[in-house]
Design a protein around this motif. Structure first.
Motif, short mmCIF file in Angstrom:
data_model
loop_
_atom_site.label_atom_id
_atom_site.label_comp_id
_atom_site.label_asym_id
_atom_site.label_seq_id
_atom_site.Cartn_x
_atom_site.Cartn_y
_atom_site.Cartn_z
N VAL A 235 49.84 21.99 45.59
CA VAL A 235 49.88 22.33 47.01
C VAL A 235 50.95 23.38 47.28
O VAL A 235 50.77 24.25 48.15
N LEU A 236 52.06 23.33 46.54
CA LEU A 236 53.07 24.37 46.72
C LEU A 236 52.53 25.71 46.27
O LEU A 236 52.74 26.74 46.93
N ARG A 237 51.79 25.72 45.16
CA ARG A 237 51.22 26.96 44.66
C ARG A 237 50.18 27.52 45.64
O ARG A 237 50.16 28.72 45.92
N GLU A 238 49.31 26.63 46.15
CA GLU A 238 48.26 27.09 47.07
C GLU A 238 48.84 27.64 48.35
O GLU A 238 48.27 28.55 48.97
N ALA A 239 49.99 27.09 48.77
CA ALA A 239 50.64 27.56 50.00
C ALA A 239 51.62 28.69 49.74
O ALA A 239 52.31 29.13 50.66
N ALA A 240 51.70 29.15 48.48
CA ALA A 240 52.63 30.22 48.09
C ALA A 240 54.05 29.87 48.54
O ALA A 240 54.77 30.69 49.12
N THR A 241 54.45 28.62 48.26
CA THR A 241 55.74 28.09 48.71
C THR A 241 56.49 27.50 47.52
O THR A 241 55.88 26.91 46.63
N GLN A 242 57.80 27.63 47.53
CA GLN A 242 58.65 26.98 46.55
C GLN A 242 59.20 25.69 47.14
O GLN A 242 59.35 25.55 48.36
N LEU A 243 59.53 24.74 46.27
CA LEU A 243 60.09 23.47 46.74
C LEU A 243 61.34 23.71 47.59
O LEU A 243 61.56 23.03 48.60
N ARG A 244 62.15 24.68 47.21
CA ARG A 244 63.38 24.93 47.96
C ARG A 244 63.11 25.43 49.38
O ARG A 244 64.01 25.37 50.25
N ASP A 245 61.88 25.93 49.63
CA ASP A 245 61.54 26.43 50.96
C ASP A 245 60.98 25.34 51.87
O ASP A 245 60.71 25.60 53.05
N VAL A 246 60.78 24.12 51.32
CA VAL A 246 60.27 23.01 52.11
C VAL A 246 61.40 22.41 52.93
O VAL A 246 62.48 22.10 52.40
N ASP A 247 61.18 22.25 54.24
CA ASP A 247 62.23 21.73 55.12
C ASP A 247 62.43 20.22 54.97
O ASP A 247 63.56 19.73 54.98
N ARG A 248 61.31 19.49 54.85
CA ARG A 248 61.40 18.03 54.72
C ARG A 248 60.33 17.55 53.75
O ARG A 248 59.25 18.16 53.62
N VAL A 249 60.63 16.45 53.07
CA VAL A 249 59.63 15.75 52.26
C VAL A 249 59.43 14.38 52.87
O VAL A 249 60.40 13.66 53.16
N ALA A 250 58.18 14.01 53.11
CA ALA A 250 57.83 12.70 53.68
C ALA A 250 57.01 11.93 52.66
O ALA A 250 55.97 12.41 52.20
N VAL A 251 57.48 10.73 52.31
CA VAL A 251 56.83 9.92 51.29
C VAL A 251 56.27 8.66 51.94
O VAL A 251 56.99 7.94 52.65
N SER A 252 55.01 8.39 51.69
CA SER A 252 54.36 7.21 52.26
C SER A 252 54.85 5.93 51.61
O SER A 252 54.95 5.86 50.38
#
Length: 565
Positions: free
Chosen positions: A48-65
């Protein structure tokens, strides 16, 4: 705000949202090629990071179920079966504590380690209650914020609960009531699935499919009466049900169920169980609607994968409108976790436009794989000018055609882009597809994709019912059943359609429109593109492998037609 959503339990998945809008999502099973793959979805997160052309460091929050997973080892169907053997062999081992083992905080550190080890800050990772995730998926996917929505969740269990009642209002969700996992009705369905020799958390739909054959029989009514004797609806608690006095919690009741059902016919057991679930959950819904005065519903959780139950709910006179969460099991909780964290952004209209949010392979990669495959004897590859017209002609001539096109759909249902298609009016096509590839149980029906403009021709549909995702079944009109007989239940003539709009999938809509021009039928039979027991194909290589290993003769692979000659 970019939010990475993760579900790392059974049927693991990941998604990425940007300001409350779903950008991409995928289940781990599609990449590992292990059905219902559980555990840390490393591949899905990377994808999903690759498909969104995003790096993990660019993610503001991670939400885990899920705050605390009861069993962190449910990674495969074999793991699930091992747990159920314990339930029936020595149920005491299942109740040594709600989750057993380490404290929630310690478990969360372990679950988040693959992120923190990569340098992601732990303070930006949030663990979200299991049923809050289900409720958020239902409410925000529905996207109705201009009036109150009754949000119901129901599943086997998660974070100590099996069901909740909430109100969605103006983009926020307020929980009114919750039922403990000790009263789980969905767990009983899974227990019976196991008792009948199927895989729980995977094959419950097979019981639902057989149920109509024995519905209304005396034997089925006896089974229903047994299950109904286990529960009651307290007069002073209109939002809840409860176990009757003396009935053990569901984690201890498995041996009692086994004894009660021993020597009963399998079809009567399936029908009686389905009857009990429909009667009980519909009564619960009616009581909750009456108590809250809210008749517009959003529903999620594994029990609402039961399309026949959903049909009964949909037909209740007290219910005005319904939205059943697409792929309502735990796989969608990555979405719910993300929506919970970015609730303010998610409240801006309906964020779920469609479920075509997976990988989109470029034509160049598809052609490269096809060229290598074409080196085999007996394979012909062509590039038709109008792929939709070619596919429609093959279907009109009663051929079975596999279709791999565009972005992969998320969830348990194939919605045309990773599908096997056939003429719905051909009474012999069910057996043909089973012989070629699916090997489904003989009683299980297939389903149709129906053009929205022709849905009323075939289906008895209430006016305010969303049916884009094969989440609810409908009765069919008697005078046109012959046109879609292969895509309807052969006993009761219901079907669970994908109602397809041009906006959701223009290319697939064009194919079925051309099929309608050729045949007068505005629908095609649609079943998932996979070998029996394996996940739906994800990549061009997966599609070609299944094509080679099966009796399929035609494959529309992106812009190409692959034929066995």
């Amino acid at each position: 705000m970019k939010v990475l959503g993760i579900h790392d339990g059974h049927s693991a998945s990941a998604c990425l949202m940007d300001n409350g809008r779903l950008i991409t999502a995928i289940q781990e099973e599609r990449l590992s090629r292990v059905k219902n793959q559980g555990g840390t979805p490393r591949r899905a997160v990377d994808r999903v990071l690759r498909e969104a052309a995003t790096q993990l460091r660019d993610v503001d929050r991670v939400a885990v179920s899920t705050i605390r997973l009861r069993n962190t080892n449910l990674r495969t169907s074999a793991d699930v079966l091992s747990v159920y053997r314990t339930v029936f062999g020595d149920p005491r081992r299942q109740v040594s504590g709600e989750e057993g083992g380490e404290e929630a905080a310690g478990q969360q550190r372990t679950r988040a380690a693959f992120l923190t080890d990569a340098g992601y800050p732990a303070e930006n990772i949030t663990f979200v209650d299991h049923h809050t995730c289900h409720a958020a998926t239902a409410y925000f996917a529905r996207g109705t914020t201009d009036r109150d929505i009754l949000v119901l969740t129901n599943d086997g269990h998660g974070d100590g609960l099996c069901a909740t009642v909430s109100i969605g209002r103006g983009g926020s969700i307020k929980r009114l009531a919750a039922l403990p996992r000790a009263d789980s009705i969905a767990a009983l369905y899974s227990y019976v699935t196991y008792l009948l020799g199927f895989t729980p958390l995977e094959h419950e739909y097979k019981l639902m499919g057989m149920a109509p054959y024995a519905a209304g029989s005396k034997a089925a009514e006896e089974v229903c009466a047994y299950f109904e004797s286990l529960f009651e609806f307290p007069e002073d608690q209109p939002l809840l049900w409860a176990r009757r006095p003396g009935v053990p919690p569901t984690s201890l009741i498995a041996p009692d169920i086994e004894a009660a059902l021993r020597f009963r016919r399998f079809d009567a057991v399936m029908a009686g169980l389905q009857m009990f679930v429909e009667n009980t959950i519909c009564l619960w819904v009616e009581r909750v609607v009456a108590a809250t005065g809210i008749a517009d519903l959003a529903l999620a959780g594994g029990l609402f994968m039961n399309v026949k139950l959903n049909q009964r709910i949909n037909d209740l006179p007290s219910v005005r409108s319904t939205f059943f969460c697409p792929s309502a099991g735990d796989e969608s909780n990555s979405l719910g976790a993300a929506w919970s964290v970015c609730a303010d952004e998610a409240a801006d209209g309906r964020p779920l436009r469609d479920l075509y949010v997976g990988t989109d392979y470029p034509d160049a990669e598809i052609e490269r794989e096809a060229r290598a495959f074409a080196e085999r004897d007996g394979i012909r590859v062509s590039r038709p000018d109008e792929p939709a017209r070619v596919a429609a002609r093959l279907l009109a001539d009663h051929n079975v055609v596999a279709r791999f096109a565009g972005r992969m759909e998320f969830g348990a249902r194939s919605l045309g882009n990773r599908s096997i298609l056939a003429h719905p009016g051909n009474s012999e096509v069910r057996a043909l597809i089973n012989r070629m590839i699916k090997q489904r149980d003989f009683w299980m029906p297939f389903a149709p994709s129906v053009l929205a403009e022709h849905a009323a021709t075939y289906l008895e549909m209430p006016t305010e019912t969303g049916a884009e995702y094969m989440t609810v079944s409908f009765d069919t009109h008697a005078d046109v059943r012959g046109r879609i007989q292969a895509a309807a239940h052969p006993h009761d003539w219901t079907c669970r359609p994908q109602i397809l709009t041009r906006e959701a999938n223009p290319d697939y809509h064009r194919l079925i429109s051309e099929f309608h021009r050729l045949t007068g039928i505005g629908a095609v039979l649609n079943t998932s593109f996979n070998l029996h027991g394996y996940p739906i194909v994800e990549s061009p290589r997966d599609a070609l492998d299944v094509f080679e290993a099966s009796g399929l003769r035609y494959l529309m692979l992106g812009p190409l037609l692959i034929e066995k000659v």
